[in-house]
Write a protein that holds these residues in place. Structure first.
Motif, short mmCIF file in Angstrom:
data_model
loop_
_atom_site.label_atom_id
_atom_site.label_comp_id
_atom_site.label_asym_id
_atom_site.label_seq_id
_atom_site.Cartn_x
_atom_site.Cartn_y
_atom_site.Cartn_z
N LYS A 35 5.81 -1.44 -5.53
CA LYS A 35 5.76 -2.06 -4.21
C LYS A 35 4.99 -1.19 -3.21
N ARG A 36 4.34 -0.18 -3.71
CA ARG A 36 3.65 0.78 -2.84
C ARG A 36 2.27 0.28 -2.43
N SER A 37 1.77 0.86 -1.35
CA SER A 37 0.39 0.59 -0.93
C SER A 37 -0.56 1.35 -1.86
N GLU A 61 -4.62 2.56 -2.17
CA GLU A 61 -5.91 2.74 -1.49
C GLU A 61 -6.97 3.11 -2.52
N THR A 106 -7.10 -7.29 -7.41
CA THR A 106 -6.51 -8.52 -6.87
C THR A 106 -6.62 -9.67 -7.86
N GLN A 144 -2.33 -7.70 0.14
CA GLN A 144 -1.76 -6.98 1.29
C GLN A 144 -1.38 -5.54 0.97
N ARG A 145 -1.33 -5.20 -0.32
CA ARG A 145 -1.00 -3.82 -0.70
C ARG A 145 -2.25 -2.96 -0.89
N LEU A 146 -3.43 -3.57 -0.83
CA LEU A 146 -4.67 -2.89 -1.20
C LEU A 146 -5.56 -2.64 0.00
N SER A 147 -6.35 -1.57 -0.10
CA SER A 147 -7.38 -1.28 0.90
C SER A 147 -8.53 -0.56 0.20
N ARG A 180 0.02 5.32 -2.95
CA ARG A 180 0.53 6.06 -1.80
C ARG A 180 2.03 6.32 -1.91
N ASP A 216 5.86 6.78 -0.61
CA ASP A 216 6.73 6.13 0.38
C ASP A 216 7.46 7.14 1.26
#
Length: 298
Positions: free
Chosen positions: A203-205, A207, A241, A248-251, A281, A283
């Motif tokens: 569930k983490r972001s 990058e 994706t 929404q978790r990706l950048s 990333r 938490d």
């Protein structure tokens, strides 16, 4: 006849003064009653304030006091003997002996270790939280490495736990992206096919950072390394994706030739500085960054 009239007047005056005195006395109890209500209100406020305990602040206070005043003996805050206790019973001594292996050696060191690992640090985290975070990252790394090894791609990816989290580095050689291109080749897709599945349940972001090397070569058709590194990072995000990772978790971030792994004078720079990093990333709060990197270092 005049004297009786004068007595009547004096009697009426005395009655008037008595009535005024009685009315004033009847109102005095209100002052006492109001004082009592005020004192009761203050009492209940004080009782309420001391009944609410901030656990994290209490643990921090306990740890600080133990560090400043600790002399190796048990204290009241750490669950030691009370003022009226005469000594340990046999069961307590037996437990101490079983934990330390020596009936003459108290288990204070063990108690201190547990206290230090569970103490709440600035930012609201504990050493146990850091250990759990590192264990989680190690589990992700192991799953990805196993999948890569099954497809003969183990040396295509490098892992590191830094202050940001788990960094998965993919070296973007000519088998991953063509020169001056952000088109993901079949070899790159095979690598990402092994990297992606262990990341899906997280569930983490995440990058994705794109880098170029420090060579002063043309990046045409891209104006500079900034656009090229951004396009490559975006290509990896599009792949993720398309394989069940929520947007929404990706950048995606393009960093050109910043943060090189090797200086330009190193023969490995031209190849290994050109890379894509997938950062899972952490938490934990930002104040835990240094502890996370120290705990994750080999």
């Amino acid at each position: 006849m005049p004297p009786p009239k004068a007595r009547g007047a004096r009697g009426a005056g005395r009655r008037g003064h008595a009535e005024e005195h009685e009315e004033g006395g009847a109102e005095r109890w209100l002052v006492t009653y109001a004082d009592m209500l005020t004192l009761l209100l203050v009492l209940f406020i004080v009782l309420f304030s001391i009944s609410v305990v901030n656990t994290s602040k209490f643990i921090s206070l306990k740890t600080s006091l133990a560090a400043v005043f600790g002399d190796g003996t048990k204290g009241m805050l750490s669950g030691g003997a009370g003022l009226l206790d005469k000594g340990e019973d046999n069961s307590t001594k037996a437990m101490s002996t079983s934990l330390t292996g020596n009936p003459m050696v108290p288990s204070n060191n063990m108690n201190k270790a547990v206290t230090n690992s569970s103490a709440v640090l600035p930012g609201g985290y504990t050493k146990q939280d850091v250990s759990k975070e590192v264990a989680n990252f190690k589990a992700i790394e192991k799953a990805i490495a196993k999948s890569l090894a099954a497809h003969g791609l183990r040396n295509s990816v490098r892992f590191a736990i830094t202050n940001r989290g788990l960094v998965i580095t993919v070296v973007t050689n000519s088998l991953i992206f063509p020169g001056n291109s952000a088109r993901l080749l079949a070899q790159g897709q095979r690598i990402l096919a092994s990297v992606t599945p262990p990341l899906v349940p997280q569930k983490r972001s995440i990058e994705v950072d794109g880098y170029t090397n420090q060579e002063r070569a043309s990046t045409y058709p891209y104006p500079s390394g900034w656009e090229l590194s951004s396009a490559r990072a975006s290509a990896v995000v599009r792949y993720l994706t398309a394989h069940r990772l929520p947007e929404q978790r990706l950048s995606a971030v393009g960093l050109n030739d910043l943060n090189p792994l090797y200086p330009r004078s190193d023969p490995r720079a031209a190849t290994l500085n050109r890379r894509v990093e997938i950062v899972v990333r952490s938490d934990l709060p930002s104040t835990a960054a240094a502890d996370l990197q120290a705990a994750g270092s080999p």
